[in-house]
Write a protein that holds these residues in place. Structure first.
Motif, PDB file in Angstrom:
ATOM      1  N   THR A  96       0.835  -1.320  -0.027  1.00  0.00           N
ATOM      2  CA  THR A  96       0.123   0.179   0.014  1.00  0.00           C
ATOM      3  C   THR A  96       0.741   1.313  -0.072  1.00  0.00           C
ATOM      4  O   THR A  96       0.258   2.344  -0.467  1.00  0.00           O
ATOM      5  CB  THR A  96      -1.120   0.062   1.220  1.00  0.00           C
ATOM      6  N   LYS A 142      -3.873   6.446  -4.785  1.00  0.00           N
ATOM      7  CA  LYS A 142      -5.239   5.774  -4.757  1.00  0.00           C
ATOM      8  C   LYS A 142      -6.374   6.732  -4.822  1.00  0.00           C
ATOM      9  O   LYS A 142      -6.248   7.905  -4.242  1.00  0.00           O
ATOM     10  CB  LYS A 142      -5.561   4.855  -3.222  1.00  0.00           C
ATOM     11  N   HIS A 173     -11.624  -5.613  -3.621  1.00  0.00           N
ATOM     12  CA  HIS A 173     -10.780  -4.744  -2.608  1.00  0.00           C
ATOM     13  C   HIS A 173     -10.722  -5.881  -1.353  1.00  0.00           C
ATOM     14  O   HIS A 173     -11.866  -6.141  -0.738  1.00  0.00           O
ATOM     15  CB  HIS A 173     -11.465  -3.735  -2.017  1.00  0.00           C
ATOM     16  N   THR A 221      -8.279  -0.858   4.420  1.00  0.00           N
ATOM     17  CA  THR A 221      -9.237   0.043   3.867  1.00  0.00           C
ATOM     18  C   THR A 221      -8.552   1.380   4.083  1.00  0.00           C
ATOM     19  O   THR A 221      -9.396   2.609   3.908  1.00  0.00           O
ATOM     20  CB  THR A 221     -10.640   0.182   4.174  1.00  0.00           C
ATOM     21  N   LEU A 242      -9.265   4.648   1.783  1.00  0.00           N
ATOM     22  CA  LEU A 242     -10.143   3.950   0.709  1.00  0.00           C
ATOM     23  C   LEU A 242     -11.280   5.017   0.593  1.00  0.00           C
ATOM     24  O   LEU A 242     -11.901   5.458  -0.711  1.00  0.00           O
ATOM     25  CB  LEU A 242     -10.503   2.737   0.968  1.00  0.00           C
ATOM     26  N   GLY A 269     -12.598  -6.564   4.426  1.00  0.00           N
ATOM     27  CA  GLY A 269     -11.942  -7.331   3.420  1.00  0.00           C
ATOM     28  C   GLY A 269     -11.619  -8.774   3.873  1.00  0.00           C
ATOM     29  O   GLY A 269     -11.387  -9.864   3.187  1.00  0.00           O
TER      30      GLY A 269
END
Length: 150
Positions: free
Chosen positions: A12, A19, A36, A40, A43, A101
Motif C-alpha cells: 500500500t 489511490k 478490494h 481500507t 479508501l 476485507g
C-alpha cells in the motif's frame, strides 16, 4: 470472538499516495465483490471508518465496559443488538458479515481461520461493536504526503 484483521500484508505505501477514494457504498461493494481485499486505509475520504469486534452476547457487557474504561483507544461508535448485521446509524446498506476485507476468527482463544465472509457462521447471539479507527483521518495524512506504515 471475531475481530477485524487490521494488519494485512499489502503493497500500500506507494499505492496509498495515488489511490482514488470512493464513497462508503462503493467501497463496501468492492469488498463484497472481492475486488478490494486489503486494508481500507485511505479508501474512503471524509468518512468514519471503524474496526469491528463481534462477540457472543454473553461477553458483550464486559467488552463494552472495557471500551468505556478506555475511550481513547476503544471509542465506541455503535453497538448492535444481537443478530443485527447492519449499522444503519453509521452506514446505509451495510452488512458486517461481508463488509470487511478479511475477518480473523478466534474460537476458544485460538485463531482458527481468516475469511472474507462470515455468512457461514451462526451469529444469532452475537453483538457487533463498531470502534473508532485511525483510518478515519489517514486520508488527510496521505494527502499531506505523510507515509503510512501499514
Amino acid at each position: 470472538f471475531i475481530n477485524f484483521l487490521k494488519n494485512f500484508q499489502n503493497k500500500t505505501t506507494e499505492a496509498m499516495t495515488t489511490k482514488l477514494t470512493y464513497t462508503s457504498i462503493q467501497a463496501r461493494q468492492m469488498i463484497r465483490g472481492g475486488i478490494h481485499t486489503t486494508t481500507t486505509a485511505g479508501l474512503t475520504a471524509n468518512n468514519i471508518q471503524t474496526n469491528v469486534a463481534i462477540l457472543e452476547k454473553s461477553n458483550a457487557e464486559k467488552f463494552k465496559h472495557f471500551c468505556q474504561l478506555n475511550p481513547t483507544s476503544c471509542p465506541i461508535h455503535y453497538v448492535s443488538a444481537p443478530s443485527e448485521f447492519t449499522a444503519t446509524p453509521l452506514a446505509t446498506e451495510s452488512d458486517v458479515r461481508n463488509d470487511v476485507g478479511k475477518y480473523r476468527v478466534i474460537e476458544n482463544g485460538l485463531h482458527t481461520d481468516t475469511v472474507s465472509s462470515l455468512t457461514r457462521y451462526d451469529l444469532t447471539d452475537y453483538v457487533t461493536f463498531y470502534i473508532g479507527c485511525s483510518y478515519t483521518f489517514e486520508h488527510a495524512l496521505i494527502q499531506a504526503g505523510i507515509p503510512q506504515r501499514h
